[in-house]
Structures are given as C-alpha cells and as structure tokens.
Scaffold this motif. Structure first.
Motif, PDB file in Angstrom:
ATOM      1  N   ASN A  37       0.919  -1.022  -0.322  1.00 10.49           N
ATOM      2  CA  ASN A  37       0.051   0.299   0.345  1.00 10.49           C
ATOM      3  C   ASN A  37      -0.034   1.647  -0.397  1.00 10.49           C
ATOM      4  OD1 ASN A  37      -2.510  -1.543   0.136  1.00 10.49           O
ATOM      5  ND2 ASN A  37      -2.295  -1.219   2.174  1.00 10.49           N
ATOM      6  N   THR A  38       2.317   1.247  -1.070  1.00 11.76           N
ATOM      7  CA  THR A  38       2.723   2.705  -1.316  1.00 11.76           C
ATOM      8  C   THR A  38       1.696   3.125  -1.980  1.00 11.76           C
ATOM      9  OG1 THR A  38       3.341   1.727  -3.625  1.00 11.76           O
ATOM     10  CG2 THR A  38       4.676   1.433  -0.958  1.00 11.76           C
ATOM     11  N   PRO A  39       1.032   4.538  -1.034  1.00  9.23           N
ATOM     12  CA  PRO A  39       0.621   5.661  -0.901  1.00  9.23           C
ATOM     13  C   PRO A  39       1.063   6.989  -2.117  1.00  9.23           C
ATOM     14  CG  PRO A  39       1.976   7.170   0.906  1.00  9.23           C
ATOM     15  CD  PRO A  39       2.377   5.654   0.464  1.00  9.23           C
ATOM     16  N   ASP A  40       1.753   7.118  -2.528  1.00  8.03           N
ATOM     17  CA  ASP A  40       2.399   8.042  -3.906  1.00  8.03           C
ATOM     18  C   ASP A  40       3.914   7.551  -4.707  1.00  8.03           C
ATOM     19  OD1 ASP A  40       2.107  10.135  -5.449  1.00  8.03           O
ATOM     20  OD2 ASP A  40       3.536  11.655  -4.020  1.00  8.03           O
ATOM     21  N   GLN A  41       3.543   6.776  -6.291  1.00  9.54           N
ATOM     22  CA  GLN A  41       4.060   5.752  -6.810  1.00  9.54           C
ATOM     23  C   GLN A  41       4.724   6.956  -7.910  1.00  9.54           C
ATOM     24  OE1 GLN A  41       5.258   3.150  -7.498  1.00  9.54           O
ATOM     25  NE2 GLN A  41       3.846   2.287  -5.672  1.00  9.54           N
ATOM     26  N   ALA A  42       3.817   8.203  -7.803  1.00 10.13           N
ATOM     27  CA  ALA A  42       4.463   9.095  -8.401  1.00 10.13           C
ATOM     28  C   ALA A  42       5.500  10.356  -7.496  1.00 10.13           C
ATOM     29  CB  ALA A  42       4.180  11.115  -8.818  1.00 10.13           C
ATOM     30  N   ALA A  43       5.455  10.318  -6.572  1.00 12.60           N
ATOM     31  CA  ALA A  43       6.651  10.547  -5.594  1.00 12.60           C
ATOM     32  C   ALA A  43       8.528   9.727  -5.668  1.00 12.60           C
ATOM     33  CB  ALA A  43       6.574  10.749  -4.504  1.00 12.60           C
ATOM     34  N   ASN A  44       7.876   8.037  -5.611  1.00  7.50           N
ATOM     35  CA  ASN A  44       9.103   7.683  -5.836  1.00  7.50           C
ATOM     36  C   ASN A  44       9.814   8.466  -7.500  1.00  7.50           C
ATOM     37  OD1 ASN A  44       8.681   6.463  -3.917  1.00  7.50           O
ATOM     38  ND2 ASN A  44       7.082   4.871  -5.265  1.00  7.50           N
ATOM     39  N   LYS A  45       9.295   8.216  -8.676  1.00  8.31           N
ATOM     40  CA  LYS A  45       9.455   8.529  -9.973  1.00  8.31           C
ATOM     41  C   LYS A  45       9.891   9.673 -10.322  1.00  8.31           C
ATOM     42  CE  LYS A  45       7.128   8.948 -14.447  1.00  8.31           C
ATOM     43  NZ  LYS A  45       6.723   8.949 -15.494  1.00  8.31           N
ATOM     44  N   ARG A  46       9.169  10.376  -9.152  1.00  9.24           N
ATOM     45  CA  ARG A  46      10.002  12.288  -9.207  1.00  9.24           C
ATOM     46  C   ARG A  46      11.613  12.274  -8.670  1.00  9.24           C
ATOM     47  NH1 ARG A  46       6.496  14.587  -5.560  1.00  9.24           N
ATOM     48  NH2 ARG A  46       5.030  14.141  -7.017  1.00  9.24           N
ATOM     49  N   THR A  47      11.564  11.637  -7.534  1.00 11.40           N
ATOM     50  CA  THR A  47      12.768  10.980  -6.804  1.00 11.40           C
ATOM     51  C   THR A  47      13.570  10.596  -7.829  1.00 11.40           C
ATOM     52  OG1 THR A  47      12.148  10.673  -4.973  1.00 11.40           O
ATOM     53  CG2 THR A  47      13.782   9.750  -4.669  1.00 11.40           C
ATOM     54  N   LEU A  48      13.542   9.408  -8.489  1.00 16.81           N
ATOM     55  CA  LEU A  48      14.513   8.765  -9.525  1.00 16.81           C
ATOM     56  C   LEU A  48      14.944  10.198 -10.604  1.00 16.81           C
ATOM     57  CD1 LEU A  48      12.395   5.042  -9.932  1.00 16.81           C
ATOM     58  CD2 LEU A  48      15.284   6.117  -8.814  1.00 16.81           C
ATOM     59  N   ILE A  49      13.804  10.674 -11.103  1.00 17.33           N
ATOM     60  CA  ILE A  49      14.449  12.306 -12.034  1.00 17.33           C
ATOM     61  C   ILE A  49      15.311  12.681 -11.255  1.00 17.33           C
ATOM     62  CG2 ILE A  49      13.359  13.884 -13.199  1.00 17.33           C
ATOM     63  CD1 ILE A  49      10.907  11.666 -13.910  1.00 17.33           C
ATOM     64  N   ILE A  50      15.206  12.737 -10.577  1.00 20.26           N
ATOM     65  CA  ILE A  50      15.907  14.122  -9.274  1.00 20.26           C
ATOM     66  C   ILE A  50      17.386  13.390  -9.233  1.00 20.26           C
ATOM     67  CG2 ILE A  50      15.655  15.432  -7.406  1.00 20.26           C
ATOM     68  CD1 ILE A  50      13.162  15.764  -7.161  1.00 20.26           C
ATOM     69  N   ALA A  51      17.443  12.195  -8.703  1.00 17.55           N
ATOM     70  CA  ALA A  51      18.650  11.489  -8.520  1.00 17.55           C
ATOM     71  C   ALA A  51      19.208  11.771 -10.094  1.00 17.55           C
ATOM     72  CB  ALA A  51      17.950  10.427  -7.758  1.00 17.55           C
ATOM     73  N   GLY A  52      18.585  11.243 -11.595  1.00 16.56           N
ATOM     74  CA  GLY A  52      18.943  11.174 -12.905  1.00 16.56           C
ATOM     75  C   GLY A  52      19.985  12.488 -13.058  1.00 16.56           C
ATOM     76  N   ILE A  53      19.145  13.632 -12.831  1.00 17.66           N
ATOM     77  CA  ILE A  53      19.983  14.393 -13.198  1.00 17.66           C
ATOM     78  C   ILE A  53      21.543  14.797 -12.039  1.00 17.66           C
ATOM     79  CG2 ILE A  53      18.790  16.871 -13.423  1.00 17.66           C
ATOM     80  CD1 ILE A  53      16.284  16.306 -13.653  1.00 17.66           C
ATOM     81  N   LEU A  54      21.329  14.766 -11.000  1.00 15.56           N
ATOM     82  CA  LEU A  54      21.675  15.315  -9.901  1.00 15.56           C
ATOM     83  C   LEU A  54      23.302  14.064 -10.585  1.00 15.56           C
ATOM     84  CD1 LEU A  54      20.341  15.969  -6.955  1.00 15.56           C
ATOM     85  CD2 LEU A  54      21.512  17.474  -8.072  1.00 15.56           C
ATOM     86  N   ILE A  55      22.824  13.064 -10.675  1.00 12.97           N
ATOM     87  CA  ILE A  55      23.920  12.165 -11.281  1.00 12.97           C
ATOM     88  C   ILE A  55      24.736  12.906 -12.329  1.00 12.97           C
ATOM     89  CG2 ILE A  55      24.852  10.065 -11.633  1.00 12.97           C
ATOM     90  CD1 ILE A  55      23.250   9.372  -9.992  1.00 12.97           C
ATOM     91  N   LEU A  56      23.970  13.034 -13.973  1.00 19.82           N
ATOM     92  CA  LEU A  56      24.582  13.843 -15.028  1.00 19.82           C
ATOM     93  C   LEU A  56      25.016  15.074 -14.806  1.00 19.82           C
ATOM     94  CD1 LEU A  56      23.828  13.387 -17.925  1.00 19.82           C
ATOM     95  CD2 LEU A  56      22.718  14.602 -17.843  1.00 19.82           C
ATOM     96  N   ILE A  57      24.605  15.919 -14.095  1.00 15.13           N
ATOM     97  CA  ILE A  57      25.623  17.490 -13.361  1.00 15.13           C
ATOM     98  C   ILE A  57      26.599  16.806 -12.934  1.00 15.13           C
ATOM     99  CG2 ILE A  57      25.237  19.093 -11.408  1.00 15.13           C
ATOM    100  CD1 ILE A  57      22.174  19.468 -12.471  1.00 15.13           C
ATOM    101  N   PHE A  58      26.192  15.855 -12.162  1.00 21.27           N
ATOM    102  CA  PHE A  58      27.911  15.838 -11.368  1.00 21.27           C
ATOM    103  C   PHE A  58      29.084  15.244 -12.386  1.00 21.27           C
ATOM    104  CE2 PHE A  58      30.602  12.665  -9.486  1.00 21.27           C
ATOM    105  CZ  PHE A  58      31.100  13.224  -8.747  1.00 21.27           C
ATOM    106  N   LEU A  59      28.551  14.107 -13.223  1.00 22.99           N
ATOM    107  CA  LEU A  59      29.464  13.731 -14.228  1.00 22.99           C
ATOM    108  C   LEU A  59      29.978  14.931 -14.761  1.00 22.99           C
ATOM    109  CD1 LEU A  59      27.323  10.193 -15.059  1.00 22.99           C
ATOM    110  CD2 LEU A  59      29.765  10.735 -13.982  1.00 22.99           C
ATOM    111  N   LEU A  60      29.073  15.457 -15.404  1.00 28.48           N
ATOM    112  CA  LEU A  60      29.686  16.665 -16.101  1.00 28.48           C
ATOM    113  C   LEU A  60      30.724  18.128 -15.502  1.00 28.48           C
ATOM    114  CD1 LEU A  60      25.879  18.172 -18.015  1.00 28.48           C
ATOM    115  CD2 LEU A  60      28.262  17.119 -18.916  1.00 28.48           C
ATOM    116  N   ILE A  61      30.470  17.654 -14.248  1.00 29.50           N
ATOM    117  CA  ILE A  61      31.349  18.740 -13.563  1.00 29.50           C
ATOM    118  C   ILE A  61      32.874  17.250 -13.329  1.00 29.50           C
ATOM    119  CG2 ILE A  61      31.845  19.361 -11.458  1.00 29.50           C
ATOM    120  CD1 ILE A  61      29.056  20.736 -10.719  1.00 29.50           C
TER     121      ILE A  61
END
Length: 93
Positions: free
Chosen positions: A57-81
């Motif tokens: 009974n996970t209440p918010d699947q959109a929050a999990n997706k949003r967290t993965l997208i934010i983590a991916g963007i932060l990893i991409l920025i780190f790799l660029l830096i």
C-alpha cells in the motif's frame, strides 16, 4: 531466563519538578509509530502480514518516479562537473 525472550527495560514513574505538560517527557517513541501497523507484539505471522500490507500500500507512486528523475539529473550534473565523457552513452552514427 528464556533463551529467546528479550529483556524488558525498567520503568520508573519519575516526573520532573517544573514540567507542565501532557504525558511523559522522557518517553522514547519514533515519530511514525502512530501510523504503522508493524509496531505491536503480534507474532511472527502477524508481523509478516502487516509488513507486506505496508509494502503493497504505497500511497504515492509519483513521488518515487520524481525521486528517481531528480537523482538521475543530479548524477548527470556531477558527471559533467568532473569531466566524464558522456559520449559512451550515445550510439555512434
């Protein structure tokens, strides 16, 4: 003394002299204990069933997706830096 029984902590009825509030100020309680079903002493089968119900009974699947997208963007920025060569992720054409 049982082998598999956990030892219970001693309880004292101490009340501070200048405390003007409700309940015990020294009670150690997790802030999400009121919302979880797996806290009480139910037994192994009951605990397992309650844990599976909480997991399903996970209440918010959109929050999990949003967290993965934010983590991916932060990893991409780190790799660029750090100057990582991102061309290995794209096909040569």
């Amino acid at each position: 003394m049982g082998i598999f029984k956990t030892r219970q902590n001693k309880k004292f009825n101490y009340i501070p002299r200048h405390y003007k509030g409700e309940g015990n100020p020294y009670e150690i309680k997790h802030k999400f204990d009121d919302h979880r079903k797996t806290i009480g002493k139910v037994g192994l089968k009951g605990t397992f069933e309650n844990a599976m119900d909480d997991f399903k009974n996970t209440p918010d699947q959109a929050a999990n997706k949003r967290t993965l997208i934010i983590a991916g963007i932060l990893i991409l920025i780190f790799l660029l830096i750090i100057g990582f060569d991102l061309s290995i992720f794209f096909p040569k054409g």
